[in-house]
Scaffold this active site. Sequence first.
Site, PDB file in Angstrom:
ATOM      1  N   SER A  34     -43.299  64.609  89.524  1.00 24.56           N
ATOM      2  CA  SER A  34     -43.046  63.618  88.982  1.00 24.56           C
ATOM      3  C   SER A  34     -41.920  63.797  87.982  1.00 24.56           C
ATOM      4  CB  SER A  34     -44.248  63.765  87.483  1.00 24.56           C
ATOM      5  OG  SER A  34     -43.843  62.869  86.675  1.00 24.56           O
ATOM      6  N   TYR A  72     -48.828  68.676  81.818  1.00 13.54           N
ATOM      7  CA  TYR A  72     -48.557  67.993  83.199  1.00 13.54           C
ATOM      8  C   TYR A  72     -47.299  68.069  83.623  1.00 13.54           C
ATOM      9  CZ  TYR A  72     -48.167  63.607  85.636  1.00 13.54           C
ATOM     10  OH  TYR A  72     -47.821  62.518  86.805  1.00 13.54           O
TER      11      TYR A  72
HETATM   12  P1  NAP Z   1     -54.184  56.792  89.592  1.00 12.56           P
HETATM   13  O1  NAP Z   1     -53.935  55.518  89.777  1.00 12.56           O
HETATM   14  O2  NAP Z   1     -54.793  57.583  88.467  1.00 12.56           O
HETATM   15  O3  NAP Z   1     -54.990  57.278  90.780  1.00 12.56           O
HETATM   16  C1  NAP Z   1     -55.567  58.605  90.998  1.00 12.56           C
HETATM   17  C2  NAP Z   1     -56.316  58.765  92.387  1.00 12.56           C
HETATM   18  O4  NAP Z   1     -56.541  60.485  92.203  1.00 12.56           O
HETATM   19  C3  NAP Z   1     -57.719  58.102  92.371  1.00 12.56           C
HETATM   20  O5  NAP Z   1     -57.767  57.814  93.793  1.00 12.56           O
HETATM   21  C4  NAP Z   1     -58.673  59.172  91.918  1.00 12.56           C
HETATM   22  O6  NAP Z   1     -59.863  58.964  92.440  1.00 12.56           O
HETATM   23  C5  NAP Z   1     -57.880  60.581  92.568  1.00 12.56           C
HETATM   24  N1  NAP Z   1     -58.482  61.778  91.997  1.00 12.56           N
HETATM   25  C6  NAP Z   1     -58.177  61.882  90.641  1.00 12.56           C
HETATM   26  N2  NAP Z   1     -58.621  63.326  90.230  1.00 12.56           N
HETATM   27  C7  NAP Z   1     -58.955  63.862  91.429  1.00 12.56           C
HETATM   28  C8  NAP Z   1     -59.349  64.897  91.895  1.00 12.56           C
HETATM   29  N3  NAP Z   1     -59.949  65.812  91.029  1.00 12.56           N
HETATM   30  N4  NAP Z   1     -59.691  65.360  93.320  1.00 12.56           N
HETATM   31  C9  NAP Z   1     -59.532  64.082  94.058  1.00 12.56           C
HETATM   32  N5  NAP Z   1     -59.068  62.947  93.865  1.00 12.56           N
HETATM   33  C10 NAP Z   1     -58.680  62.722  92.445  1.00 12.56           C
HETATM   34  O7  NAP Z   1     -52.827  57.958  89.937  1.00 12.56           O
HETATM   35  P2  NAP Z   1     -51.562  57.470  90.417  1.00 12.56           P
HETATM   36  O8  NAP Z   1     -50.579  56.908  89.278  1.00 12.56           O
HETATM   37  O9  NAP Z   1     -51.574  56.703  91.474  1.00 12.56           O
HETATM   38  O10 NAP Z   1     -50.950  59.106  90.639  1.00 12.56           O
HETATM   39  C11 NAP Z   1     -50.770  59.559  91.998  1.00 12.56           C
HETATM   40  C12 NAP Z   1     -49.902  60.774  91.872  1.00 12.56           C
HETATM   41  O11 NAP Z   1     -48.771  60.346  91.611  1.00 12.56           O
HETATM   42  C13 NAP Z   1     -50.362  61.921  90.853  1.00 12.56           C
HETATM   43  O12 NAP Z   1     -50.163  63.137  91.550  1.00 12.56           O
HETATM   44  C14 NAP Z   1     -49.459  61.638  89.745  1.00 12.56           C
HETATM   45  O13 NAP Z   1     -49.305  62.677  88.998  1.00 12.56           O
HETATM   46  C15 NAP Z   1     -48.043  61.274  90.251  1.00 12.56           C
HETATM   47  N6  NAP Z   1     -47.388  60.308  89.459  1.00 12.56           N
HETATM   48  C16 NAP Z   1     -47.504  59.162  88.920  1.00 12.56           C
HETATM   49  C17 NAP Z   1     -46.561  58.384  88.185  1.00 12.56           C
HETATM   50  C18 NAP Z   1     -46.932  57.240  87.651  1.00 12.56           C
HETATM   51  O14 NAP Z   1     -46.391  56.824  86.421  1.00 12.56           O
HETATM   52  N7  NAP Z   1     -48.174  56.498  88.005  1.00 12.56           N
HETATM   53  C19 NAP Z   1     -45.467  59.053  87.910  1.00 12.56           C
HETATM   54  C20 NAP Z   1     -45.300  60.365  88.449  1.00 12.56           C
HETATM   55  C21 NAP Z   1     -45.972  61.111  89.264  1.00 12.56           C
HETATM   56  P3  NAP Z   1     -61.180  58.549  91.632  1.00 12.56           P
HETATM   57  O15 NAP Z   1     -60.884  57.013  91.512  1.00 12.56           O
HETATM   58  O16 NAP Z   1     -62.283  58.810  92.473  1.00 12.56           O
HETATM   59  O17 NAP Z   1     -61.046  59.100  90.162  1.00 12.56           O
END
Ligand code: NAP
Length: 252
Positions: free
Chosen positions: A143, A157
């Site tokens: 991130s 985080y």
């Molecule tokens: P998201 O929309 O919140 O989706 C999270 C996903 O991870 C869901 O499929 C969730 O499954 C799963 N998950 C959560 N906790 C888990 C666990 N303990 N074990 C297994 N699966 C788990 O997240 P996102 O925004 O797509 O983010 C994906 C990645 O990108 C993350 O690592 C995040 O830190 C990184 N990121 C995101 C952003 C952003 O702005 N969105 C920016 C920088 C980095 P359930 O539905 O079953 O809970």
Amino acid sequence: MPEEIVMVTGGSRGIGASVCRKLAANGRKVLVNFAQNSGAAEELVDEIRAAGGAAVAIQGDVGNEAEILNLFAEADRLGTLTGLVNNAGVLDVAQRVDEMSLERLNRIFSVNVFGSFLCAREAVRRMSTRNGGKGGTIVNLGSAASKLGSPNQYVDYAASKGAIDTMTVGLALEVAQEGIRVNAVRPGIIDTEIHASGGAPGRVAELQSKLPMKRAGSAEEVADAVLWLMSDQASYTTGAILDVSGGRAILP
Ligand code: NAP
């Protein structure tokens, strides 16, 4: 010959779901991991299958070693693992460091850091040519927070993502001669549900005008970078950390 499979942790929603869709569209068989929301995972698997792809949803909390071991045992039953996307990640509500509980820190670091390490460990055990494997690729989701530090929001985080940057470089060098490439994508503000899960559903709208491109990124735009890093077109790329942030936090 057993079928080759790719595992995407947290593959049921957001960036992970986009990665799963694109991998499947490229002919890869995908293990869609999720933690709690089985409905979202099953819906995605149905969608991928309806489009002619191959996918299986497997529950498993990557913050729990026993569940990770079970996840990889399921993967072994499905085929030969040749790719891992360490995508599952969580954040918590905005807090100063002097307000954070050990319980909160344990959750953030267990899922974001230990989960990524343990999944990488299991993947290397299977994919490394040193262990008789056929090689493969690992892509970690970092991130831009690792460079910004996220003061007054979630320094925990941000620090967990700093660990992902360092792990990416170290592990890439450790397995460079073993047929495994390890890279990371470092997204900026991406329009997914993670912001709502951190108690700030309006975060994308609020920040938009302050971002260099005056918009947030989409899950698809991040997934395209992950797909490239996993592809043979990136065959000489390892230990790279690719900023997919629309220009946010690109300076060292
Ligand atoms: P998201 O929309 O919140 O989706 C999270 C996903 O991870 C869901 O499929 C969730 O499954 C799963 N998950 C959560 N906790 C888990 C666990 N303990 N074990 C297994 N699966 C788990 O997240 P996102 O925004 O797509 O983010 C994906 C990645 O990108 C993350 O690592 C995040 O830190 C990184 N990121 C995101 C952003 C952003 O702005 N969105 C920016 C920088 C980095 P359930 O539905 O079953 O809970």
